[in-house]
Design a protein around this motif. Structure first.
Motif, PDB file in Angstrom:
ATOM      1  N   PRO A  91       0.820  -1.207   0.000  1.00 10.02           N
ATOM      2  CA  PRO A  91       0.000   0.000   0.000  1.00 10.02           C
ATOM      3  C   PRO A  91       0.855   1.257   0.000  1.00 10.02           C
ATOM      4  CG  PRO A  91      -0.870  -1.624   1.499  1.00 10.02           C
ATOM      5  CD  PRO A  91       0.466  -2.142   1.041  1.00 10.02           C
ATOM      6  N   PHE A  92       0.293   2.387  -0.483  1.00 15.01           N
ATOM      7  CA  PHE A  92       1.123   3.521  -0.832  1.00 15.01           C
ATOM      8  C   PHE A  92       1.783   4.209   0.343  1.00 15.01           C
ATOM      9  CE2 PHE A  92      -3.178   5.410  -0.683  1.00 15.01           C
ATOM     10  CZ  PHE A  92      -2.969   6.464   0.167  1.00 15.01           C
ATOM     11  N   SER A  93       1.359   3.976   1.573  1.00 13.91           N
ATOM     12  CA  SER A  93       2.036   4.610   2.699  1.00 13.91           C
ATOM     13  C   SER A  93       1.899   3.760   3.956  1.00 13.91           C
ATOM     14  CB  SER A  93       1.459   6.001   2.968  1.00 13.91           C
ATOM     15  OG  SER A  93       2.001   6.519   4.163  1.00 13.91           O
ATOM     16  N   SER A  94       3.042   3.308   4.467  1.00 11.45           N
ATOM     17  CA  SER A  94       3.015   2.586   5.734  1.00 11.45           C
ATOM     18  C   SER A  94       3.079   3.531   6.922  1.00 11.45           C
ATOM     19  CB  SER A  94       4.188   1.591   5.803  1.00 11.45           C
ATOM     20  OG  SER A  94       5.415   2.279   5.719  1.00 11.45           O
ATOM     21  N   SER A  95       3.260   4.848   6.649  1.00 11.88           N
ATOM     22  CA  SER A  95       3.333   5.821   7.737  1.00 11.88           C
ATOM     23  C   SER A  95       1.998   5.955   8.463  1.00 11.88           C
ATOM     24  CB  SER A  95       3.757   7.189   7.192  1.00 11.88           C
ATOM     25  OG  SER A  95       2.782   7.711   6.311  1.00 11.88           O
ATOM     26  N   VAL A  96       0.933   5.444   7.868  1.00 13.01           N
ATOM     27  CA  VAL A  96      -0.381   5.526   8.508  1.00 13.01           C
ATOM     28  C   VAL A  96      -0.428   4.734   9.810  1.00 13.01           C
ATOM     29  CG1 VAL A  96      -1.652   5.947   6.380  1.00 13.01           C
ATOM     30  CG2 VAL A  96      -1.227   3.591   7.104  1.00 13.01           C
ATOM     31  N   LEU A  97       0.537   3.857  10.019  1.00 11.68           N
ATOM     32  CA  LEU A  97       0.538   3.043  11.248  1.00 11.68           C
ATOM     33  C   LEU A  97       1.177   3.765  12.431  1.00 11.68           C
ATOM     34  CD1 LEU A  97       1.436  -0.526   9.918  1.00 11.68           C
ATOM     35  CD2 LEU A  97      -0.811   0.451  10.379  1.00 11.68           C
ATOM     36  N   ALA A 105      -3.399  -1.352   3.748  1.00  9.80           N
ATOM     37  CA  ALA A 105      -4.385  -1.010   2.718  1.00  9.80           C
ATOM     38  C   ALA A 105      -5.673  -0.501   3.343  1.00  9.80           C
ATOM     39  CB  ALA A 105      -4.661  -2.233   1.846  1.00  9.80           C
ATOM     40  N   TYR A 106      -6.076  -1.125   4.440  1.00  8.39           N
ATOM     41  CA  TYR A 106      -7.273  -0.682   5.162  1.00  8.39           C
ATOM     42  C   TYR A 106      -7.150   0.759   5.626  1.00  8.39           C
ATOM     43  CZ  TYR A 106     -10.106   0.015   9.374  1.00  8.39           C
ATOM     44  OH  TYR A 106     -10.926   0.544  10.337  1.00  8.39           O
ATOM     45  N   TYR A 107      -6.018   1.090   6.253  1.00  6.35           N
ATOM     46  CA  TYR A 107      -5.832   2.440   6.765  1.00  6.35           C
ATOM     47  C   TYR A 107      -5.703   3.467   5.655  1.00  6.35           C
ATOM     48  CZ  TYR A 107      -5.565   1.397  11.731  1.00  6.35           C
ATOM     49  OH  TYR A 107      -5.889   1.047  13.012  1.00  6.35           O
ATOM     50  N   ASN A 108      -5.103   3.077   4.554  1.00  3.34           N
ATOM     51  CA  ASN A 108      -4.955   4.024   3.460  1.00  3.34           C
ATOM     52  C   ASN A 108      -6.258   4.292   2.725  1.00  3.34           C
ATOM     53  OD1 ASN A 108      -2.217   5.074   3.104  1.00  3.34           O
ATOM     54  ND2 ASN A 108      -1.633   2.921   3.005  1.00  3.34           N
ATOM     55  N   LYS A 109      -7.262   3.472   2.955  1.00  2.18           N
ATOM     56  CA  LYS A 109      -8.552   3.679   2.313  1.00  2.18           C
ATOM     57  C   LYS A 109      -9.554   4.375   3.227  1.00  2.18           C
ATOM     58  CE  LYS A 109      -8.309  -0.024  -1.094  1.00  2.18           C
ATOM     59  NZ  LYS A 109      -8.927  -1.247  -1.639  1.00  2.18           N
ATOM     60  N   LEU A 138       4.845  -4.594  11.681  1.00  6.68           N
ATOM     61  CA  LEU A 138       4.014  -3.501  12.188  1.00  6.68           C
ATOM     62  C   LEU A 138       4.829  -2.522  13.028  1.00  6.68           C
ATOM     63  CD1 LEU A 138       0.875  -5.595  13.216  1.00  6.68           C
ATOM     64  CD2 LEU A 138       1.071  -4.097  11.225  1.00  6.68           C
ATOM     65  N   GLU A 139       5.677  -3.057  13.887  1.00  6.59           N
ATOM     66  CA  GLU A 139       6.504  -2.193  14.741  1.00  6.59           C
ATOM     67  C   GLU A 139       7.508  -1.403  13.911  1.00  6.59           C
ATOM     68  OE1 GLU A 139       6.426  -4.482  19.057  1.00  6.59           O
ATOM     69  OE2 GLU A 139       8.042  -4.956  17.653  1.00  6.59           O
ATOM     70  N   ALA A 140       8.019  -2.013  12.859  1.00  7.44           N
ATOM     71  CA  ALA A 140       8.957  -1.315  11.985  1.00  7.44           C
ATOM     72  C   ALA A 140       8.298  -0.139  11.279  1.00  7.44           C
ATOM     73  CB  ALA A 140       9.538  -2.276  10.954  1.00  7.44           C
ATOM     74  N   SER A 141       6.972  -0.171  11.167  1.00 16.56           N
ATOM     75  CA  SER A 141       6.223   0.925  10.536  1.00 16.56           C
ATOM     76  C   SER A 141       5.706   1.936  11.540  1.00 16.56           C
ATOM     77  CB  SER A 141       5.049   0.350   9.724  1.00 16.56           C
ATOM     78  OG  SER A 141       5.521  -0.434   8.664  1.00 16.56           O
ATOM     79  N   GLY A 142       6.114   1.801  12.793  1.00 15.90           N
ATOM     80  CA  GLY A 142       5.788   2.809  13.796  1.00 15.90           C
ATOM     81  C   GLY A 142       4.585   2.523  14.664  1.00 15.90           C
ATOM     82  N   ALA A 143       3.995   1.334  14.530  1.00 13.66           N
ATOM     83  CA  ALA A 143       2.823   1.013  15.340  1.00 13.66           C
ATOM     84  C   ALA A 143       3.232   0.515  16.729  1.00 13.66           C
ATOM     85  CB  ALA A 143       1.992  -0.057  14.647  1.00 13.66           C
ATOM     86  N   LYS A 144       2.361   0.764  17.711  1.00 13.81           N
ATOM     87  CA  LYS A 144       2.494   0.148  19.025  1.00 13.81           C
ATOM     88  C   LYS A 144       1.699  -1.147  18.974  1.00 13.81           C
ATOM     89  CE  LYS A 144       1.269   0.661  23.908  1.00 13.81           C
ATOM     90  NZ  LYS A 144       0.589   1.513  24.923  1.00 13.81           N
TER      91      LYS A 144
END
Length: 444
Positions: A258-264, A439-443, A304-310
């Protein structure tokens, strides 16, 4: 993305004076970068709350401001353009040198897009000469509106869109630091690839003559950038790029990163490995459900953690939290989403993936369905499992949680083909769930 002004000069040739004079107006302006301050900010087609929503930005996203109008800002974010309310962004001005182009020297620029078409003229209707890959350095010869005439490291001259160039601070001759794609090349149709062999060499060039810069193990996930003949340009997890033989990658046009993993970033996710401890779940073909679920969730959590999520796991070892415990963990942590991982069993002919949400009690069932749909799609595509659908059913852990919740049955451990995948491709299952979550978060 913030683009610095490209700067040029007439000192090299009096013949270029008209071009630079025309260009100076569009490139002498001050450019501004801003940061989103709201948790969620709508990106709209026009400067009005009545216009259509193109997407959503999230807190701390970096954007470039192109224009301002009546409390609205026209912005660019990840190659998307639209309008946002100026109230919810904080600007930081980055000024150009203030001099006109006629007072500057011809500059070098660097390609910032994964693939940039070099055309015969300053129009998208013109013929594509070749494609330039990210980080290619070019010499800028002239500017015409939103286009620049450039010379490539191989001395080809053509036109490119200014949006995908940034000024190079180096005054040295451009070096082809990232191999250029010939005209016969094309962008990859997939944004992710899975290595299907052990010890795949990554090279500096799309040739066996290229220097080996890395070796990838089987089931490694990479981003694909472009295709050149029988070679694919990839980006590895350390952001290093290189070329690999295409036949050793599994790719799919619909299994895109998905186009941005920063959403996490800033999200709290609860990941539940089904069963555990005294409860092995189902077992067949030398495997137990509790072990498969734990392996997949551990791999998923790393991504998930690598993308900034807790990320909170309901279990990290061979323990058995009760169903009530799992629900309490998610609710007490005020999780943004809950995902429970399981495998299925049945007659040997039964095969495929199922994803569940609950609409009987879960207050976020509509969002749960959307999340389940994205996860289901990614697993079916990446793993090639049969699509048994997204289903509404009141499993305890998704029924009594208070956030969008999904229970996914990866495959049938009792089916020979599914069992092979559940045995050898657990990291790929994790990647598919990860892709589905993003993908869910980007939509949204």
């Amino acid at each position: 993305m913030l683009k610095k002004s490209l700067i040029y000069s007439v000192c090299c040739s009096a013949m270029l004076s008209p071009l630079f004079a025309n260009a100076s107006h569009s490139f002498a302006a001050t450019h501004e970068q801003a940061t989103v301050t709201a948790n969620t900010l709508n990106l709209r087609s026009n400067p009005s709350t009545k216009s259509s929503i193109l997407g959503k930005l999230h807190k701390n996203n970096k954007i470039e401001i192109k224009n301002e109008k009546n409390g609205w800002s026209q912005i660019i974010y990840q190659n998307k353009q639209g309008w946002v309310s100026s109230t919810y962004i904080k600007k930081e001005k980055v000024k150009s040198t203030g001099a006109t182009l006629a007072q500057k020297t011809i500059s070098y620029a660097v390609v910032i897009a994964n693939k940039l078409n070099l055309r015969t003229s300053s129009s998208t209707n013109s013929k594509v000469i070749t494609s330039l890959v990210k980080n290619t350095k070019v010499t800028v010869l002239s500017v015409k509106g939103s286009w620049s005439q450039v010379r490539t490291p191989s001395n080809q001259v053509g036109w490119v869109a200014n949006t995908y160039l940034t000024e190079s601070k180096s005054a040295s001759k451009p070096v082809d630091s990232s191999p250029q794609l010939p005209a016969t090349s094309k962008p990859s149709t997939s944004n992710i690839g899975i290595v299907n062999t052990s010890g795949l060499n990554v090279r500096t060039l799309p040739s066996t003559n290229g220097k080996v810069i890395a070796s990838l193990s089987k089931n490694t996930t990479v981003s694909t950038l472009a295709v050149n003949g029988n070679w694919t340009q990839i980006k590895m997890s350390n952001n290093q790029t290189g070329w690999v033989a295409s036949r050793y990658l599994i790719t799919s046009p619909t299994a895109q990163v998905p186009f941005s993993s920063s959403v996490l970033k800033g999200k709290t996710l609860v990941i539940d490995a089904g069963h555990g401890g005294k409860d092995p779940g189902t077992s067949a073909n030398g495997m137990s459900e509790k072990d498969i679920a734990l392996d997949v969730t551990k791999s998923l959590v790393k991504r998930l953690e690598a993308s900034g999520a807790k990320v909170i796991m309901t279990r990290e070892g061979n323990t058995y939290p009760t169903l009530e415990d799992r629900v309490d963990i998610a609710n007490q942590h005020d999780a943004d989403i809950f995902v429970s991982v399981h495998v299925n069993s049945g007659p040997p002919s039964a095969a495929g993936t199922e994803s569940y949400y609950d609409s009987s009690k879960n207050p976020q069932s509509a969002e749960g369905k959307m999340l389940a749909t994205e996860i289901q799609k990614q697993i079916n595509t990446l793993l090639g499992t049969a699509n048994r659908g997204v289903r509404d059913k009141g499993f305890y852990v998704i029924k009594y949680t208070e956030m969008p919740s999904v229970l996914v049955e990866l495959g049938f451990v009792t089916n020979s083909e599914d069992a092979k995948k559940l045995s050898s491709q657990r990291n790929l299952f994790a990647q598919a769930i990860y892709n589905g979550i993003i993908a869910y978060y980007n939509k949204q």
